[in-house]
Design an enzyme around this catalytic site. Structure first.
Site, PDB file in Angstrom:
ATOM      1  CE  LYS A 183      32.255  48.319  34.162  1.00 48.09           C
ATOM      2  NZ  LYS A 183      32.667  46.943  34.677  1.00 48.09           N
ATOM      3  CG  ASN A 184      34.437  46.839  37.506  1.00 47.21           C
ATOM      4  OD1 ASN A 184      33.917  47.167  36.585  1.00 47.21           O
ATOM      5  ND2 ASN A 184      35.743  46.982  37.089  1.00 47.21           N
TER       6      ASN A 184
ATOM      7  CB  CYS B 288      35.209  43.370  27.062  1.00 42.58           C
ATOM      8  SG  CYS B 288      34.360  44.269  27.750  1.00 42.58           S
TER       9      CYS B 288
ATOM     10  NE  ARG C 287      30.325  46.504  29.408  1.00 41.15           N
ATOM     11  CZ  ARG C 287      30.287  45.390  29.436  1.00 41.15           C
ATOM     12  NH1 ARG C 287      31.509  44.694  28.740  1.00 41.15           N
ATOM     13  NH2 ARG C 287      30.647  44.491  30.474  1.00 41.15           N
TER      14      ARG C 287
ATOM     15  CG  ASP D 211      39.556  47.716  33.946  1.00 45.01           C
ATOM     16  OD1 ASP D 211      39.944  46.354  33.250  1.00 45.01           O
ATOM     17  OD2 ASP D 211      38.431  47.331  34.979  1.00 45.01           O
TER      18      ASP D 211
ATOM     19  CB  ILE E  70      44.954  41.115  34.218  1.00 40.09           C
ATOM     20  CG1 ILE E  70      45.704  41.389  34.858  1.00 40.09           C
ATOM     21  CG2 ILE E  70      43.385  40.416  34.795  1.00 40.09           C
ATOM     22  CD1 ILE E  70      45.898  41.129  35.995  1.00 40.09           C
TER      23      ILE E  70
ATOM     24  NE  ARG F 268      36.603  38.504  31.372  1.00 40.18           N
ATOM     25  CZ  ARG F 268      35.979  40.197  31.496  1.00 40.18           C
ATOM     26  NH1 ARG F 268      35.744  40.650  30.784  1.00 40.18           N
ATOM     27  NH2 ARG F 268      35.756  40.603  32.791  1.00 40.18           N
TER      28      ARG F 268
ATOM     29  NE  ARG G 254      35.154  37.052  34.576  1.00 34.53           N
ATOM     30  CZ  ARG G 254      34.720  35.500  33.654  1.00 34.53           C
ATOM     31  NH1 ARG G 254      33.841  35.689  32.791  1.00 34.53           N
ATOM     32  NH2 ARG G 254      35.469  34.979  34.742  1.00 34.53           N
TER      33      ARG G 254
HETATM   34  C1  UD1 Z   1      36.810  42.129  36.998  1.00 34.00           C
HETATM   35  C2  UD1 Z   1      36.646  44.052  36.933  1.00 34.00           C
HETATM   36  C3  UD1 Z   1      37.222  44.224  35.188  1.00 34.00           C
HETATM   37  C4  UD1 Z   1      38.500  43.765  36.004  1.00 34.00           C
HETATM   38  C5  UD1 Z   1      38.930  42.906  35.961  1.00 34.00           C
HETATM   39  C6  UD1 Z   1      40.446  42.779  36.501  1.00 34.00           C
HETATM   40  C7  UD1 Z   1      33.972  43.648  36.901  1.00 34.00           C
HETATM   41  C8  UD1 Z   1      32.755  43.912  37.272  1.00 34.00           C
HETATM   42  N1  UD1 Z   1      34.904  43.868  36.174  1.00 34.00           N
HETATM   43  O1  UD1 Z   1      36.819  41.416  36.233  1.00 34.00           O
HETATM   44  O2  UD1 Z   1      36.538  45.407  34.739  1.00 34.00           O
HETATM   45  O3  UD1 Z   1      39.093  43.665  34.182  1.00 34.00           O
HETATM   46  O4  UD1 Z   1      38.668  42.302  37.167  1.00 34.00           O
HETATM   47  O5  UD1 Z   1      41.149  43.333  37.435  1.00 34.00           O
HETATM   48  O6  UD1 Z   1      35.029  44.518  38.177  1.00 34.00           O
HETATM   49  N2  UD1 Z   1      39.823  33.719  35.915  1.00 34.00           N
HETATM   50  C9  UD1 Z   1      39.433  32.297  36.014  1.00 34.00           C
HETATM   51  N3  UD1 Z   1      38.771  31.815  35.879  1.00 34.00           N
HETATM   52  C10 UD1 Z   1      37.009  32.246  36.820  1.00 34.00           C
HETATM   53  C11 UD1 Z   1      37.826  33.659  37.650  1.00 34.00           C
HETATM   54  C12 UD1 Z   1      38.690  34.328  36.629  1.00 34.00           C
HETATM   55  O7  UD1 Z   1      40.646  31.927  35.248  1.00 34.00           O
HETATM   56  O8  UD1 Z   1      36.945  31.957  37.493  1.00 34.00           O
HETATM   57  C13 UD1 Z   1      40.734  34.909  35.223  1.00 34.00           C
HETATM   58  C14 UD1 Z   1      40.227  35.352  33.507  1.00 34.00           C
HETATM   59  O9  UD1 Z   1      40.417  34.476  32.463  1.00 34.00           O
HETATM   60  C15 UD1 Z   1      41.184  36.056  34.318  1.00 34.00           C
HETATM   61  C16 UD1 Z   1      41.689  36.628  35.524  1.00 34.00           C
HETATM   62  O10 UD1 Z   1      41.592  35.534  36.358  1.00 34.00           O
HETATM   63  O11 UD1 Z   1      42.397  35.962  33.339  1.00 34.00           O
HETATM   64  C17 UD1 Z   1      40.907  38.084  35.805  1.00 34.00           C
HETATM   65  O12 UD1 Z   1      40.216  37.724  36.022  1.00 34.00           O
HETATM   66  P1  UD1 Z   1      38.974  38.680  36.857  1.00 34.00           P
HETATM   67  O13 UD1 Z   1      39.784  38.922  38.006  1.00 34.00           O
HETATM   68  O14 UD1 Z   1      37.825  37.736  37.345  1.00 34.00           O
HETATM   69  O15 UD1 Z   1      38.806  38.878  36.361  1.00 34.00           O
HETATM   70  P2  UD1 Z   1      36.781  40.141  36.771  1.00 34.00           P
HETATM   71  O16 UD1 Z   1      36.445  39.838  37.638  1.00 34.00           O
HETATM   72  O17 UD1 Z   1      36.145  39.428  35.181  1.00 34.00           O
END
Ligand code: UD1
Length: 430
Positions: free
Chosen positions: A30-31, A124, A410, A317, A339, A129, A100
């Site tokens: 998925k990711n 989620c 999902r 995850d 995270i 986020r 997201r």
């Molecule tokens: C992706 C994965 C999700 C996984 C996560 C962490 C996908 C589609 N989803 O989510 O399954 O749980 O990585 O391995 O690939 N953050 C900020 N600012 C930003 C971006 C992120 O503060 O602009 C913070 C987030 O709030 C969170 C942390 O960084 O606390 C990690 O988020 P991120 O690695 O970006 O996760 P996703 O890409 O949303």
């Protein structure tokens, strides 16, 4: 899928103390597929994507690509993403709110159309986020963003520098992917992303982009260098297996497996899980891209310490699923979620099933092992907690009703069918 309308949210009714015996095949990641689909906006040539899981997040991304003007056709596990006359520069709220990862179309759309309007993402409920790393990184690539009434308005201007340095405060998966994808078409500009995330899905995306004609170096490291090119072309690409689906079923095997075989895994991507299982004394037999596993609950197992971390650390995850396993191991396990700020909501639900887990500081779970869990009505709050509650239900004594379980679709392809194939009885009600 049997359909009986009880109320508006899906439920799974699961009887406990089941055994999983047979073969489970892991689907495409998925990711990986979500950011790869978003990157398809960067070419007007035809893309063929293989090993695409049939999950609702992919359907949401199809909706987003279609609202951008693309045509997407699915034949079994293959997507055909075709050229459109014109790419729309606006993506509405409805599909974006669900997921997201949909925000990853913002940079590509702005590069292609010079302006864009994309709704801010949902997904989620995992605490705050934000998308500040995305916006800040894209700004360095010449994309000015303005947030108004729940939408991000983007405008791109040529940048004067030939080299751009972006250093992420945290190795965000989504921001790394978004900036990386967008930078491929900033022609003549070298972009260096430092402290980027190193998840295997990022390698998959970068390999996909390179095959399309991008010029990306440092794949698999925390410093990725992108040399912007003029054009990307159409390709035929197969996405990697889903390590989180695999990990979920491996943990299920440790709980209720009876010679359960899980096929089509990439063991290298699951090293942090396997080394944790070793530490806990959980047996499995790994050979190439398959693993055989039986329940270890009748053995003396070790409580442990789990700290979630960006890859190659222990994946957030798989944290909830591991909490279920640890709740049945003698002694005290501590699980620290590093995270997401709101990913321990499953504790209350597991405690309703007889677990003994305390939360501290909103990010630490102290799990004291109990002898058994007992079935109860519970409430899923996100994708991975749905999967974890399903595992808990399968091992518990008696019947469990998992409410609000639709999150599970999902990320887990044909979960009912796959489980039924290994002898599990579950019923879904809409
Ligand atoms: C992706 C994965 C999700 C996984 C996560 C962490 C996908 C589609 N989803 O989510 O399954 O749980 O990585 O391995 O690939 N953050 C900020 N600012 C930003 C971006 C992120 O503060 O602009 C913070 C987030 O709030 C969170 C942390 O960084 O606390 C990690 O988020 P991120 O690695 O970006 O996760 P996703 O890409 O949303």
């Amino acid at each position: 899928m049997e359909s009986l309308r009880i109320d508006n949210t899906g439920k799974l009714i699961v009887s406990g103390m089941q055994q999983a015996n047979g073969i489970l095949e892991i689907s495409g990641a998925k990711n990986s597929v979500l950011p790869i689909m978003a990157a398809c906006i960067l070419t007007d040539e035809k893309i063929i994507l293989r090993n695409v899981p049939d999950i609702s997040d992919v359907n949401t991304m199809i909706e987003i690509l279609e609202s951008s003007g693309k045509t997407v056709n699915r034949v079994k596990d293959t997507l055909y993403i075709e050229k459109s006359e014109k790419i729309n520069s606006e993506i509405p709220y409805e599909p974006v709110r669900k997921m997201r990862a949909s925000f990853n179309v913002y940079g590509p759309l702005t590069v292609i159309n010079k302006i864009s309007k994309v709704a801010l993402p949902g997904g989620c409920s995992l605490g705050a986020r934000p998308v500040n790393f995305h916006i800040d990184g894209l700004m360095k690539l010449g994309i000015e963003s303005k947030i108004e009434h729940g939408f991000v308005y983007g405008k791109i201007k040529p940048i004067e520098k030939s080299e751009v340095h972006i250093s992420l405060d945290f190795p965000s998966v989504g921001a790394t992917e978004h900036i990386l994808t967008t930078a491929t078409l900033i022609d003549g500009v070298k972009t260096i992303i430092n402290n980027c995330a190193m998840e295997p899905e990022i390698d998959d995306l970068a390999n996909f982009l390179n095959k399309m004609g991008a010029n990306i170096e440092g794949i698999g490291t925390s410093k990725i260098i992108i040399h912007g090119v003029k054009k990307l072309h159409g390709i035929d690409y197969k996405v990697i297996p889903d390590r989180i689906e695999a990990g979920t079923f491996i943990i299920m095997g440790a709980l209720i497996g009876k010679n359960l075989t899980i096929k089509n895994i990439n063991a290298e991507h699951l090293e942090s899980l396997f080394s944790k299982l070793d530490e806990m004394n959980i047996e499995y037999n790994l050979k190439g891209n398959e693993v055989k596993i039986s329940s270890s609950l009748n053995k003396k197992l070790n409580a442990t310490i789990i700290d979630t971390a960006p890859y190659p650390g222990f994946p957030t995850d798989l944290q909830s699923q591991m909490m279920v396993l640890c709740s049945l191991i003698d002694g005290r396990t501590t699980i620290k979620e590093n995270i997401f700020s709101n990913r321990l909501s499953i504790i209350d639900e597991l405690n309703r099933m007889g677990a003994n887990i305390k939360a501290e500081n909103n990010n630490l779970a102290i799990v004291d092992g109990v002898r058994f869990l007992s079935g109860a009505p519970v409430q899923a709050t996100d994708l991975r907690s749905s999967a974890a509650l399903l595992l808990a239900a399968l091992v518990a004594e008696g019947e469990t009703i998992i409410n609000n379980v639709d999150h599970i679709f999902r990320g887990y392809e044909k979960i009912e069918e796959k489980l039924k194939n290994v002898g599990i009885k579950i019923e879904y009600y809409e």
